[in-house]
Motif scaffolding. Structure first.
Motif, PDB file in Angstrom:
ATOM      1  N   ALA A  35     -22.686 -56.996  39.102  1.00  0.00           N
ATOM      2  CA  ALA A  35     -23.865 -56.754  38.259  1.00  0.00           C
ATOM      3  C   ALA A  35     -24.288 -55.292  38.308  1.00  0.00           C
ATOM      4  CB  ALA A  35     -25.018 -57.647  38.699  1.00  0.00           C
ATOM      5  N   SER A  36     -24.216 -54.664  39.494  1.00  0.00           N
ATOM      6  CA  SER A  36     -24.630 -53.268  39.616  1.00  0.00           C
ATOM      7  C   SER A  36     -23.693 -52.342  38.850  1.00  0.00           C
ATOM      8  CB  SER A  36     -24.686 -52.856  41.087  1.00  0.00           C
ATOM      9  OG  SER A  36     -23.401 -52.853  41.684  1.00  0.00           O
ATOM     10  N   LEU A  37     -22.417 -52.677  38.797  1.00  0.00           N
ATOM     11  CA  LEU A  37     -21.476 -51.843  38.035  1.00  0.00           C
ATOM     12  C   LEU A  37     -21.717 -51.973  36.537  1.00  0.00           C
ATOM     13  CD1 LEU A  37     -18.350 -52.467  40.251  1.00  0.00           C
ATOM     14  CD2 LEU A  37     -19.346 -50.233  39.752  1.00  0.00           C
ATOM     15  N   LEU A  38     -22.066 -53.156  36.081  1.00  0.00           N
ATOM     16  CA  LEU A  38     -22.418 -53.315  34.673  1.00  0.00           C
ATOM     17  C   LEU A  38     -23.733 -52.603  34.357  1.00  0.00           C
ATOM     18  CD1 LEU A  38     -21.407 -57.037  34.144  1.00  0.00           C
ATOM     19  CD2 LEU A  38     -20.458 -55.080  32.923  1.00  0.00           C
ATOM     20  N   ALA A  39     -24.609 -52.475  35.358  1.00  0.00           N
ATOM     21  CA  ALA A  39     -25.885 -51.786  35.152  1.00  0.00           C
ATOM     22  C   ALA A  39     -25.702 -50.305  34.875  1.00  0.00           C
ATOM     23  CB  ALA A  39     -26.792 -51.981  36.367  1.00  0.00           C
ATOM     24  N   THR A  40     -24.534 -49.748  35.227  1.00  0.00           N
ATOM     25  CA  THR A  40     -24.301 -48.328  34.967  1.00  0.00           C
ATOM     26  C   THR A  40     -24.169 -48.028  33.478  1.00  0.00           C
ATOM     27  OG1 THR A  40     -21.903 -48.588  35.271  1.00  0.00           O
ATOM     28  CG2 THR A  40     -23.193 -47.947  37.198  1.00  0.00           C
ATOM     29  N   LEU A  59     -27.711 -39.546  40.435  1.00  0.00           N
ATOM     30  CA  LEU A  59     -27.816 -39.982  41.825  1.00  0.00           C
ATOM     31  C   LEU A  59     -28.222 -41.448  41.916  1.00  0.00           C
ATOM     32  CD1 LEU A  59     -29.528 -36.839  43.398  1.00  0.00           C
ATOM     33  CD2 LEU A  59     -27.197 -37.635  43.785  1.00  0.00           C
ATOM     34  N   LEU A  60     -29.110 -41.893  41.026  1.00  0.00           N
ATOM     35  CA  LEU A  60     -29.542 -43.288  41.051  1.00  0.00           C
ATOM     36  C   LEU A  60     -28.360 -44.229  40.877  1.00  0.00           C
ATOM     37  CD1 LEU A  60     -31.837 -45.394  41.135  1.00  0.00           C
ATOM     38  CD2 LEU A  60     -31.977 -45.185  38.643  1.00  0.00           C
ATOM     39  N   TYR A  61     -27.396 -43.835  40.045  1.00  0.00           N
ATOM     40  CA  TYR A  61     -26.268 -44.717  39.776  1.00  0.00           C
ATOM     41  C   TYR A  61     -25.129 -44.556  40.777  1.00  0.00           C
ATOM     42  CZ  TYR A  61     -28.658 -46.674  35.944  1.00  0.00           C
ATOM     43  OH  TYR A  61     -29.592 -47.361  35.220  1.00  0.00           O
ATOM     44  N   LEU A  62     -25.499 -43.993  41.942  1.00  0.00           N
ATOM     45  CA  LEU A  62     -24.654 -44.176  43.117  1.00  0.00           C
ATOM     46  C   LEU A  62     -24.920 -45.538  43.748  1.00  0.00           C
ATOM     47  CD1 LEU A  62     -24.976 -40.687  44.867  1.00  0.00           C
ATOM     48  CD2 LEU A  62     -23.002 -41.565  43.608  1.00  0.00           C
ATOM     49  N   ALA A  63     -25.925 -46.253  43.235  1.00  0.00           N
ATOM     50  CA  ALA A  63     -26.304 -47.555  43.795  1.00  0.00           C
ATOM     51  C   ALA A  63     -25.124 -48.520  43.916  1.00  0.00           C
ATOM     52  CB  ALA A  63     -27.430 -48.176  42.962  1.00  0.00           C
ATOM     53  N   PRO A  64     -24.234 -48.640  42.901  1.00  0.00           N
ATOM     54  CA  PRO A  64     -23.099 -49.554  43.081  1.00  0.00           C
ATOM     55  C   PRO A  64     -22.239 -49.208  44.297  1.00  0.00           C
ATOM     56  CG  PRO A  64     -23.322 -48.971  40.777  1.00  0.00           C
ATOM     57  CD  PRO A  64     -24.278 -48.094  41.533  1.00  0.00           C
ATOM     58  N   ALA A  83     -31.134 -44.336  45.251  1.00  0.00           N
ATOM     59  CA  ALA A  83     -29.921 -45.119  45.023  1.00  0.00           C
ATOM     60  C   ALA A  83     -29.694 -46.120  46.144  1.00  0.00           C
ATOM     61  CB  ALA A  83     -28.718 -44.186  44.894  1.00  0.00           C
ATOM     62  N   ALA A  84     -29.885 -45.689  47.409  1.00  0.00           N
ATOM     63  CA  ALA A  84     -29.684 -46.586  48.543  1.00  0.00           C
ATOM     64  C   ALA A  84     -30.688 -47.735  48.508  1.00  0.00           C
ATOM     65  CB  ALA A  84     -29.808 -45.802  49.846  1.00  0.00           C
ATOM     66  N   LEU A  85     -31.946 -47.427  48.192  1.00  0.00           N
ATOM     67  CA  LEU A  85     -32.971 -48.468  48.137  1.00  0.00           C
ATOM     68  C   LEU A  85     -32.721 -49.425  46.975  1.00  0.00           C
ATOM     69  CD1 LEU A  85     -36.133 -46.319  48.945  1.00  0.00           C
ATOM     70  CD2 LEU A  85     -35.196 -48.168  50.351  1.00  0.00           C
ATOM     71  N   TYR A  86     -32.265 -48.886  45.840  1.00  0.00           N
ATOM     72  CA  TYR A  86     -31.985 -49.759  44.694  1.00  0.00           C
ATOM     73  C   TYR A  86     -30.793 -50.665  44.996  1.00  0.00           C
ATOM     74  CZ  TYR A  86     -31.536 -51.323  39.880  1.00  0.00           C
ATOM     75  OH  TYR A  86     -31.485 -52.108  38.754  1.00  0.00           O
ATOM     76  N   GLY A  87     -29.787 -50.114  45.683  1.00  0.00           N
ATOM     77  CA  GLY A  87     -28.670 -50.954  46.108  1.00  0.00           C
ATOM     78  C   GLY A  87     -29.128 -52.042  47.058  1.00  0.00           C
ATOM     79  N   GLY A  88     -30.049 -51.684  47.977  1.00  0.00           N
ATOM     80  CA  GLY A  88     -30.609 -52.686  48.878  1.00  0.00           C
ATOM     81  C   GLY A  88     -31.386 -53.747  48.136  1.00  0.00           C
ATOM     82  N   TYR A  89     -32.096 -53.330  47.099  1.00  0.00           N
ATOM     83  CA  TYR A  89     -32.844 -54.284  46.265  1.00  0.00           C
ATOM     84  C   TYR A  89     -31.902 -55.282  45.594  1.00  0.00           C
ATOM     85  CZ  TYR A  89     -34.890 -55.656  41.736  1.00  0.00           C
ATOM     86  OH  TYR A  89     -35.289 -56.339  40.624  1.00  0.00           O
TER      87      TYR A  89
END
Length: 302
Positions: free
Chosen positions: A248-253, A107-112, A165-171
């Protein structure tokens, strides 16, 4: 918000793009060490949540000399971005206490996806390659960490996972929009200070604030301050400045893949075929998302 019309984003210079991708991968590798250090911390008698104030406090102390010379506005933005990180981490642990670690990580890696959606709302439409890369990395994550099982039938836990995930994407987006031009080490110092205070207060309220004892626990705290904080966080900020939050977020996966590989190397965990296949999908999706697509619209300035 500016009244100016959004202008096309200028493509990053090839050298800047390459360094940005390498920095994003370095950040993912640094963050992946936290899972290993967390297990070692538990074995040493120090729960992961109890280690957080000391991890971030030590990092903030070491980085204070690099946080000077910033305007009050910039300092406020840095602390605000740090608070977003704290809220995302808190939501992650709330989910982890109710559903499995695999489901929480997935779920966390829904961030991208949240980053791409939010960027689209601000006028920067994702390219087809980015959308395809996000789908491919999600498929790889499903293979690596596994599908949610029967023990994950907890609506509150799943909600906290999506919120994380939403908050991490916002970050990540806030880092791109608010910290542009700010020194990565100064931004890391502010984030670490926010996190040290946040988790120190949280542990105090829960009665979990303890002082690490002996060299084993302090050694793990030092490792947490060094690898997933002093190394990974500035690398992430620098990567976002070069290639943007979406790429960057996609590479973070790739982080779960590095975690599995480190666990096999240092903890003796077995490498399953599914992990190798899923890892290949994650890497392929992350690479696909880095291919330059059409020129897109820049987000409106906040």
């Amino acid at each position: 918000m500016s009244d100016a019309s959004p202008a096309p984003v200028r493509a990053a210079a090839p050298s800047a793009a390459r360094s940005g991708m390498l920095l994003a991968l370095l950040a993912a590798l640094g963050f992946s060490s936290l899972g290993i250090l967390g297990k070692l911390s538990a074995q040493a008698g120090l729960p992961a949540l109890a280690a957080l104030p000391w991890r971030f406090g030590l990092a903030a102390l070491l980085l204070l000399p690099w946080s000077r010379g910033q305007t009050r506005r910039t300092r406020g933005r840095m602390l605000g971005v740090g608070l977003l990180y704290c809220l995302a981490t808190h939501a992650y642990f709330l989910a982890l206490g109710r559903i499995t670690a695999s489901a929480t990580s997935l779920l966390l890696y829904l961030a991208p996806a949240f980053v791409l959606l939010s960027s689209a709302l601000f006028g920067r439409r994702p390219t087809r390659l980015q959308l395809g890369g996000a789908a491919l990395t999600l498929l790889g994550l499903l293979v690596v960490v596994g599908l949610p099982g029967g023990q994950d039938n907890n609506a509150l836990g799943l909600s906290f996972g999506v919120l994380a995930a939403a908050l991490y994407g916002g970050y990540l987006l806030a880092s791109e929009r608010w910290l542009s031009g700010a020194p990565p080490l100064a931004s890391t110092a502010a984030m670490s200070l926010s996190a040290a205070v946040y988790f120190g207060v949280l542990d105090s309220l829960d009665g979990q604030l303890v002082v690490p004892q002996g060299w084993p626990q302090w050694g793990i705290i030092s490792g947490m301050a060094l690898l997933p904080t002093l190394l990974a966080v500035p690398a992430l900020y620098a990567a976002i400045a070069r290639i943007g939050a979406a790429r960057a977020s996609l590479l973070a996966t790739t982080e779960p893949l590095w975690t599995v590989l480190l666990a096999a190397l240092f903890l003796g965990d077995r490498l399953r075929l599914a992990v190798l296949l899923g890892g290949a999908c994650i890497l392929a999706g992350a690479a696909l998302a880095q291919v330059r697509g059409r020129t897109v619209q820049a987000p409106l300035e906040l």
